[in-house]
Design an enzyme around this catalytic site. Structure first.
Site, PDB file in Angstrom:
ATOM      1  N   THR A  13       0.447  -1.548   0.110  1.00  0.00           N
ATOM      2  CA  THR A  13       0.293   0.230   0.008  1.00  0.00           C
ATOM      3  C   THR A  13       0.716   1.374  -0.101  1.00  0.00           C
ATOM      4  OG1 THR A  13      -1.643  -1.139   0.811  1.00  0.00           O
ATOM      5  CG2 THR A  13      -1.496   0.942   1.489  1.00  0.00           C
ATOM      6  N   THR A 161       3.358  -9.695  14.331  1.00  0.00           N
ATOM      7  CA  THR A 161       2.240 -10.071  13.595  1.00  0.00           C
ATOM      8  C   THR A 161       1.112  -9.228  12.964  1.00  0.00           C
ATOM      9  OG1 THR A 161       0.241 -12.192  13.756  1.00  0.00           O
ATOM     10  CG2 THR A 161       0.282 -10.384  15.538  1.00  0.00           C
ATOM     11  N   ARG A 240      -2.689 -25.463  13.835  1.00  0.00           N
ATOM     12  CA  ARG A 240      -3.078 -24.794  14.750  1.00  0.00           C
ATOM     13  C   ARG A 240      -4.351 -24.848  15.816  1.00  0.00           C
ATOM     14  NH1 ARG A 240      -1.069 -20.436  14.976  1.00  0.00           N
ATOM     15  NH2 ARG A 240      -2.348 -18.683  14.757  1.00  0.00           N
ATOM     16  N   GLN A 273      -4.405 -21.220  18.254  1.00  0.00           N
ATOM     17  CA  GLN A 273      -4.819 -20.138  17.359  1.00  0.00           C
ATOM     18  C   GLN A 273      -5.073 -18.525  17.984  1.00  0.00           C
ATOM     19  OE1 GLN A 273      -8.647 -21.821  16.731  1.00  0.00           O
ATOM     20  NE2 GLN A 273      -7.436 -23.820  15.358  1.00  0.00           N
ATOM     21  N   CYS A 274      -5.156 -18.425  19.249  1.00  0.00           N
ATOM     22  CA  CYS A 274      -4.774 -17.786  20.320  1.00  0.00           C
ATOM     23  C   CYS A 274      -3.645 -16.703  19.597  1.00  0.00           C
ATOM     24  CB  CYS A 274      -4.476 -18.112  21.548  1.00  0.00           C
ATOM     25  SG  CYS A 274      -6.102 -18.998  22.258  1.00  0.00           S
TER      26      CYS A 274
HETATM   27  N1  ASP Z   1      -2.641  -5.721   0.569  1.00  0.00           N
HETATM   28  C1  ASP Z   1      -2.167  -4.421   0.629  1.00  0.00           C
HETATM   29  C2  ASP Z   1      -0.433  -5.229   0.457  1.00  0.00           C
HETATM   30  O1  ASP Z   1      -0.140  -5.869   1.649  1.00  0.00           O
HETATM   31  C3  ASP Z   1      -1.726  -3.952   2.409  1.00  0.00           C
HETATM   32  C4  ASP Z   1      -0.913  -3.147   2.695  1.00  0.00           C
HETATM   33  O2  ASP Z   1       0.022  -2.936   2.219  1.00  0.00           O
HETATM   34  O3  ASP Z   1      -1.013  -2.636   3.799  1.00  0.00           O
HETATM   35  O4  ASP Z   1       0.125  -5.537   0.084  1.00  0.00           O
END
Ligand code: ASP
Length: 336
Positions: A13, A161, A240, A273-274
């Protein structure tokens, strides 16, 4: 002497622009970046170069082969820079940061993944703050780690994460302290950093189908397990499970299917999974049952770290005992 940092634009993004069907990586983002960073007269930044991958991607399209490509880009330039910033999509950033931590074990300088929730060119974007923070930290000595920087937090890459799909503070390392917090000043927590270690980098080719992920859920059947573990190229499975590592042991067919898979040599790594906490197989009978059929406990590893570790260990070893031993120890701070 001033530090020199390489900024590697892999996509995400941060460098996207709006198209008819939604955001897509823009071409020529490197030039935008160079221009914008030169205008930052108020910030004290290290010297930097910018390179872009030939095809920046939306990281939802990431394949394990991209890890090899990313690592190669860094390794060929390793001696020319004091630190590296990797601009990457947030969706799979924690996977890539984890994978590179295994490939670049023994790194003596920082590699800092960052990105943004809103593209750099849009109003109210978080991109510039993340970029400037990552660049500043990458120019500092004494961070011999593959890290992830987002919203003022420097995290160990293989402990991080993505917890939030929209908020700026999208990333956390639920089972490990921050490496640094950045506000008006930088608070670097030296005790949390990896000790420097000398080791040759290992950049393997990955088989994209070698590792699968399977969450247990109420009603999971042997047929589902068979379908996944019976796929001829699957050599490892990240399971998981619930809580501290519990699975439905009363479903005999499900357990038999898993046991057949481990019996054939498939490596099954148990993660919870937690969001935070450990797998301790044997706290409950439902977890002890997994112990008996050769499922390996994944401790407090994130899904992303467990997945990347299993890929890395399987891509670099063929001996089953070596694989199991490597999965049982911390290779680069990914597990407590
Ligand atoms: N879909 C985008 C990506 O992972 C989301 C982002 O970059 O925030 O490239």
């Amino acid at each position: 002497m001033a530090s020199r940092v390489l900024i590697l634009y892999a996509g995400g993004t941060i460098g996207m622009a709006r198209a008819d069907d939604g955001y897509r990586p823009m071409t020529g983002f490197e030039d935008v970046l160079r221009r914008l960073l030169r205008e930052q007269v108020a910030a004290v930044l290290p010297d930097f170069d910018v390179v872009a991958l030939p095809e920046p991607i939306d990281s939802a399209n990431l394949q394990p082969s991209h890890w090899t490509g990313l690592a190669r880009e860094l390794v060929v330039r390793w001696q020319s820079y004091d630190g590296f910033v990797v601009l990457h999509g947030t969706d799979t950033m924690a996977y890539s940061a984890s994978a590179l931590s295994f490939m670049l074990r023994g790194a003596d300088k920082p590699v800092i993944f960052t990105g943004a929730q809103i593209p750099l060119g849009e109003p109210d974007s978080d991109a510039l703050g993340n970029l400037l923070g990552a660049l500043t930290l990458a120019g500092r000595h004494g961070i011999p780690e593959i890290c992830l920087y987002f919203s003022g937090r420097l995290l160990r890459g293989n402990r991080s994460t993505k917890l939030k799909s929209e908020a700026f503070d999208a990333f956390e390392s639920p089972n490990y302290p921050h490496l640094a917090d950045v506000g008006a000043d930088i608070a670097l927590y030296a005790d949390a950093l990896l000790a420097p270690a000398t080791r040759a980098f290992v950049v393997p080719q990955f088989d994209a189908e070698a590792v699968a992920v399977l969450p247990v859920y109420p009603g999971i059947s042997a047929r589902i397990v068979d379908a996944i573990t019976g796929s001829p190229r699957v050599r490892g499975l990240v399971l998981r499970t619930y809580g501290v590592g519990n699975a439905p042991d009363a479903q005999q067919a499900f357990m038999d299917s898993l046991a057949r898979a481990t019996g054939r040599g498939l490596v099954v790594l148990n993660t919870t999974q937690c969001v935070s906490g450990h797998v301790i197989q044997g706290t409950y009978a439902t977890g002890a049952a997994l112990d008996r059929i050769g499922v390996l406990p994944g401790g407090d590893m994130t899904l992303e770290a467990a997945f990347a570790k299993l890929h890395f260990v399987l891509a670099t070893n063929s001996d089953a005992d070596v694989v199991r031993r490597a999965l049982g120890e911390s290779l680069c701070g990914e597990v407590s």
